[in-house]
Design an enzyme around this catalytic site. Structure first.
Site, PDB file in Angstrom:
ATOM      1  N   VAL A  17       0.838  -1.200   0.000  1.00 18.95           N
ATOM      2  CA  VAL A  17       0.000   0.000   0.000  1.00 18.95           C
ATOM      3  C   VAL A  17       0.879   1.259   0.000  1.00 18.95           C
ATOM      4  O   VAL A  17       0.558   2.260  -0.655  1.00 18.95           O
ATOM      5  CB  VAL A  17      -0.960  -0.008   1.209  1.00 18.95           C
ATOM      6  N   LYS A  37       7.955  -5.831  -9.061  1.00 17.16           N
ATOM      7  CA  LYS A  37       7.884  -6.770  -7.945  1.00 17.16           C
ATOM      8  C   LYS A  37       8.958  -7.826  -8.169  1.00 17.16           C
ATOM      9  O   LYS A  37       8.894  -8.611  -9.107  1.00 17.16           O
ATOM     10  CB  LYS A  37       6.498  -7.419  -7.873  1.00 17.16           C
TER      11      LYS A  37
END
Length: 238
Positions: A17, A37
């Protein structure tokens, strides 16, 4: 700062987040953003990963994922158990450099903490940061215990001569307890780096439009936002 490494002091501290908030704030400032990622664990091929969640919340970012392993374990362990090739720090660095050639900001989100192992050779996100000579943003929890894990992470970064850009509290509670309120003052001291933001608890549950509108108010000017650490400290100390 074309490449920024984002790590956590552990799992479930709000790293994804926070990555989304940094991305949304940079987009609002007119910058092109990519999110990498390094290794996604605990997610099936047909499920949304962390990079997908960042894009959902932040908006039009380029996303990339180097590997996905089904079990929710450290990437090196998950790769071994799945019989799959692990991700190496060199692969992370190469992918980040390629994205940086076409974007003004590349956010590299790790898995868990700074020293979680990617491969059998013991490669970590810290090694990728060294290869990239990139600053590191540490996401920490708010409450009791966070000073120890934050200081350990900061010490490791200094030992490796890596730049600690600052610390962001990944989830600030609606009703902070005494430890959390004190930690607003103590976190920068133990980290030896500024507190650069605090995301409200439940920020990831906001509708994307609301998340994007609010994100710049959660992060400091160093991250393109308008959050003020001193004003936050004074308000929460009451």
């Amino acid at each position: 700062m074309p490449i920024l490494i984002i790590t956590g002091t552990g799992t479930e501290v709000g790293k994804t987040v926070t990555t989304a908030a940094v991305a949304a704030t940079a987009l609002a400032a007119g910058r092109s953003v990519a999110v990498l990622k390094a290794a996604q664990t605990g997610v099936r091929p047909d499920e949304r990963g962390d990079a997908d969640e960042v894009a959902r919340l932040a908006g039009p970012v380029t996303t990339a994922e180097l590997a996905r392993f089904p079990e929710p374990l450290a990437p090196g362990t998950a790769a071994r158990r799945a019989g799959m090739a692990p991700v190496s720090p060199h692969e992370v660095a190469e992918a980040a450099v390629k994205l940086a050639a076409e974007h003004e900001l590349v956010l590299v989100e790790g898995a868990g903490g700074l020293l979680v192992r990617f491969d059998a050779a013991g490669g970590t996100l810290a090694d990728a940061a060294r290869l990239l000579n990139a600053p590191v943003l540490v996401v920490a929890s708010a409450g009791l215990g966070t000073l120890n894990t934050t200081e350990l992470t900061a010490r490791e970064l200094r030992t490796r001569e890596l730049e600690l850009l600052g610390v962001v509290i990944g989830s600030w509670p609606d009703s902070p307890d005494l430890a959390s309120r004190c930690n607003v003052t103590d976190l920068p001291e133990v980290a030896g780096a500024p507190l650069l933001g605090a995301l409200p608890a439940g920020a990831g549950a906001l509708a994307p439009a609301g998340f994007r509108a609010a994100a710049p108010g959660w992060l400091s000017a160093r991250l393109d936002g308008g959050w003020d650490a001193e004003a936050f400290r004074e308000r929460e100390a009451r």
